[in-house]
Scaffold this active site. Structure first.
Site, PDB file in Angstrom:
ATOM      1  N   GLN A  19     -32.565  10.249 -15.798  1.00 18.40           N
ATOM      2  CA  GLN A  19     -32.042   8.882 -15.967  1.00 18.40           C
ATOM      3  C   GLN A  19     -30.529   8.818 -15.797  1.00 18.40           C
ATOM      4  O   GLN A  19     -29.923   7.768 -16.017  1.00 18.40           O
ATOM      5  CB  GLN A  19     -32.439   8.331 -17.342  1.00 18.40           C
ATOM      6  CG  GLN A  19     -33.936   8.226 -17.562  1.00 18.40           C
ATOM      7  CD  GLN A  19     -34.631   7.273 -16.605  1.00 18.40           C
ATOM      8  OE1 GLN A  19     -34.001   6.421 -15.971  1.00 18.40           O
ATOM      9  NE2 GLN A  19     -35.938   7.423 -16.479  1.00 18.40           N
TER      10      GLN A  19
ATOM     11  N   ASP B 276     -31.517  17.238 -18.747  1.00 21.62           N
ATOM     12  CA  ASP B 276     -32.524  16.422 -18.075  1.00 21.62           C
ATOM     13  C   ASP B 276     -31.791  15.207 -17.513  1.00 21.62           C
ATOM     14  O   ASP B 276     -31.423  14.300 -18.255  1.00 21.62           O
ATOM     15  CB  ASP B 276     -33.599  16.025 -19.095  1.00 21.62           C
ATOM     16  CG  ASP B 276     -34.543  14.956 -18.561  1.00 21.62           C
ATOM     17  OD1 ASP B 276     -34.310  14.449 -17.430  1.00 21.62           O
ATOM     18  OD2 ASP B 276     -35.498  14.610 -19.267  1.00 21.62           O
TER      19      ASP B 276
ATOM     20  N   HIS C  84     -37.680  12.654 -23.593  1.00 18.82           N
ATOM     21  CA  HIS C  84     -38.919  12.274 -22.904  1.00 18.82           C
ATOM     22  C   HIS C  84     -39.928  13.393 -23.185  1.00 18.82           C
ATOM     23  O   HIS C  84     -39.547  14.544 -23.376  1.00 18.82           O
ATOM     24  CB  HIS C  84     -38.599  12.197 -21.408  1.00 18.82           C
ATOM     25  CG  HIS C  84     -39.702  11.664 -20.543  1.00 18.82           C
ATOM     26  ND1 HIS C  84     -40.777  12.437 -20.164  1.00 18.82           N
ATOM     27  CD2 HIS C  84     -39.876  10.452 -19.958  1.00 18.82           C
ATOM     28  CE1 HIS C  84     -41.565  11.701 -19.390  1.00 18.82           C
ATOM     29  NE2 HIS C  84     -41.047  10.498 -19.248  1.00 18.82           N
TER      30      HIS C  84
ATOM     31  N   LYS D 173     -36.420   8.500  -8.507  1.00 17.43           N
ATOM     32  CA  LYS D 173     -35.602   7.620  -9.346  1.00 17.43           C
ATOM     33  C   LYS D 173     -34.215   7.388  -8.738  1.00 17.43           C
ATOM     34  O   LYS D 173     -33.414   6.625  -9.273  1.00 17.43           O
ATOM     35  CB  LYS D 173     -35.479   8.203 -10.758  1.00 17.43           C
ATOM     36  CG  LYS D 173     -36.815   8.238 -11.510  1.00 17.43           C
ATOM     37  CD  LYS D 173     -36.628   8.517 -12.972  1.00 17.43           C
ATOM     38  CE  LYS D 173     -37.844   9.111 -13.639  1.00 17.43           C
ATOM     39  NZ  LYS D 173     -38.874   8.119 -13.980  1.00 17.43           N
TER      40      LYS D 173
ATOM     41  N   CYS E 165     -43.076   7.348 -22.814  1.00 15.92           N
ATOM     42  CA  CYS E 165     -43.216   8.801 -22.922  1.00 15.92           C
ATOM     43  C   CYS E 165     -42.188   9.379 -23.875  1.00 15.92           C
ATOM     44  O   CYS E 165     -41.669  10.480 -23.681  1.00 15.92           O
ATOM     45  CB  CYS E 165     -43.102   9.482 -21.558  1.00 15.92           C
ATOM     46  SG  CYS E 165     -44.382   8.998 -20.429  1.00 15.92           S
TER      47      CYS E 165
END
Lengths: 150, 423
Positions: free
Chosen positions: B220, B217, B140, B243, B381
């Site tokens: 997700q 990261d 991202h 999220k 993104c």
């Protein structure tokens, strides 16, 4: 609520499938790149200006049906117009896309471009339709760099 | 001290969750009953943000109506209550990530701020001219740009692990990129554009052999699978509260205490100091050294409630449910003529990206929206990923714990409507 067919009118679908003036203009004397950072639509507008008149206009790029059809219809409508006339058309188109145009008298004046009037009911798509016009304006002004809808 | 929530929080969510009852779960999310354009909402944009269960909404309401106060400073009753709730949420976040110590849990605005914090604090202190930082081709923008900024500041080089046509990292290329100049590795646990689950444990092990720290990261990943930072042995882990069914504007940076201690503060201000004179300032201990200014207290407490909610349902059940949805949707979408799925890794979670021949993803998004189906259309993104697959954008469907197979059927119907309009 507006129906989806109000946005994707036949004329728009047709311009999307077979865009007019979709090529590089080899003898262009003005050119600008436009970019919509939100969705990644990219466009290059080429102009051949003679004595303040748009003699030839063409575009290249990639984008959604709305941006492609709008660019195609734009080239068809500004060819032969003076710089000032094209500027005025930009203003009118902008008003139409944002729903500020008188729905009767205003729209009639727009001629074929009125097919894009449904866009004003789809706020997320206004920038798709206005990208080519912003890029045209940048090319007319001979601006360097990237035109943007932002 | 009395229980923090004096306003009774409805306890429908507490009922037996032994079996995964999606109908019952959906009742916790009133927004799912909404209609858009006259059609029942089918919300499939969970990778952008998830909807909030009433437990979170009620917790925020209870905080603002009964407990609102600043933390870590007041000696009055409300401030103590707010502080207890705030630090309670930190303990919940520690449990959520299986961290060993609450000192390793730093509250930030979101994943983006977490990565920027590490890049600017760790990076500027420990990464020098000529050093190399490795990221991957599926990052991202928030895991690309902070490192580019750092590289410009210190004169380091950014290296990128390439991916194959299924959207999987080329691990042999990663091995080749790792060298004595490598000073940091930062990769996505799960790709937001492709859904690929990366072999992050292996990445950490390979990096650690050269003494290189790794940031994962987890934006997700955290919503879809159990994350155990000790088992992964990563040095930093970042995710966003919104999220995982929590409020926007709040996220977590996990960092190993040893590294966080060695790092200079990211921002200066109140709460991050222990003593200030004009000659010298002594910084507060962990994690407060990295939490300058009045924090997003309500957000933190709301995130704590979201973690409670997810725990009550159980991450194992959520993962299994979403895996089933992903498999079902892949099976239903694949046979559609002209449809190509972008991202076909063996290990995937939560995300299904696709393109439709002759139709721009934006137009797909608009048409399905009019059918009540909310998806994302664009570059997500992750513009380098789009370039890799030679598409300007994709349409992306992403699942949450409340989605159903019937909703996937609704999506398929809406895609057929797209084909009808552009056919």
């Amino acid at each position: 609520m507006s129906d989806i067919s109000e946005l994707y009118q036949e004329v728009i679908l047709d311009h999307n499938k077979s865009p007019r003036n979709f090529r590089k203009l080899e003898d262009a004397n003005r050119k600008a790149d436009g970019y919509n950072p939100l969705c990644g639509d990219q466009i290059t507008v080429y102009l051949k200006m003679e004595d303040g008149v748009i003699k030839e206009v063409a575009f290249q790029g990639s984008g959604c049906a709305i941006s492609k059809a709008s660019a195609s219809m734009m080239t068809a409508s500004v060819k032969g117009k003076t710089e000032i006339e094209a500027e005025q058309m930009f203003d009118e188109v902008h008003k139409m896309l944002t729903g500020e145009l008188n729905p009767k008298a205003g729209l009639e004046k727009m001629g074929k471009l009125a097919a894009l009037s449904g866009v004003c009911n789809f706020p997320a798509r206004v920038k798709c339709a206005s990208l080519s016009w912003h890029t045209l304006r940048a090319a007319l002004k001979g601006e360097q760099g990237l035109a943007s809808t932002e | 001290m009395k229980a923090v929530h004096e306003i009774p929080v409805r306890d429908a969510w507490k009922t037996d969750r032994a079996a995964y009852d999606v109908t019952k779960i959906r009742e916790d999310f009133p927004i799912l009953k909404r209609k858009v354009h006259g059609k029942p909402l089918v919300y499939l944009d969970n990778a952008a943000t998830t909807q909030k269960p009433m437990l979170v909404v009620d917790t925020l309401h209870a905080y603002y109506t009964a407990e609102n106060s600043n933390v870590h400073r007041g000696i009055h009753f409300l401030s103590e209550q707010a502080t207890t709730a705030y630090e309670g949420a930190r303990a919940k976040a520690k449990g959520f990530l299986d961290a060993s110590d609450t000192r390793e849990i730093v509250f930030v605005r979101g994943t983006t701020e977490a990565i920027n914090l590490v890049a600017q604090s760790y990076g500027r202190a420990f990464i020098k001219q000529g050093d190399e930082i490795i990221i991957s081709a599926m990052e991202h923008h928030s895991n690309i740009v902070p490192w580019q900024i750092l590289c410009e500041q210190v004169g380091a080089m950014l290296r990128v692990i390439p991916i194959n046509h299924d959207g999987e990292l080329l691990m042999n290329e990663f091995e080749r990129l790792l060298n004595e100049k490598t000073k940091f590795v930062s990769v996505a646990h799960v790709s937001n554009a492709l859904g690929t689950v990366n072999p992050v444990k292996e990445i950490v092990q390979m990096s650690h052999r050269l003494g290189v720290p790794v940031l994962l990261d987890g934006a997700q990943a955290a919503p879809h699978m159990k994350v155990d930072v000790q088992e992964l042995d990563c040095d930093f882990y970042a995710f966003s509260g919104h999220k995982v069914y929590g409020p926007t504007g709040i996220g977590i940076l996990y960092g190993k205490a040893r590294l966080l201690e060695a790092m200079p503060p990211y921002q200066g201000g109140g709460d991050m100091i222990s003593l200030v004179t004009f000659e010298k300032t002594h910084y507060n201990e962990l994690p407060y050294k990295f939490e300058a200014g009045t924090p997003h207290i309500a957000g933190v407490i709301g995130l704590g409630a979201a973690i409670d909610y997810v725990n009550a349902i159980g991450m194992a059940g959520i993962s299994a449910h979403e895996r089933e949805l992903l498999a079902y949707a892949t099976g239903e979408l694949s046979p559609i003529a002209g449809l190509r799925i972008i991202g076909t890794a063996r290990e995937k979670a939560g995300v299904l990206s696709f393109v439709l021949e002759g139709v721009h993803p934006h137009d797909i998004g608009t048409v399905v929206d009019r059918e009540g189906v909310a998806i994302r259309a664009g570059h997500h993104c992750a513009m380098p990923v789009m370039q890799r697959f030679g598409v300007p954008a994709t349409a992306r469907v992403s699942f949450g714990l409340y989605n159903t197979k019937e909703e996937v059927d609704g999506l398929v119907k809406a895609i057929h409507k797209v084909i009808q309009v552009f056919g």
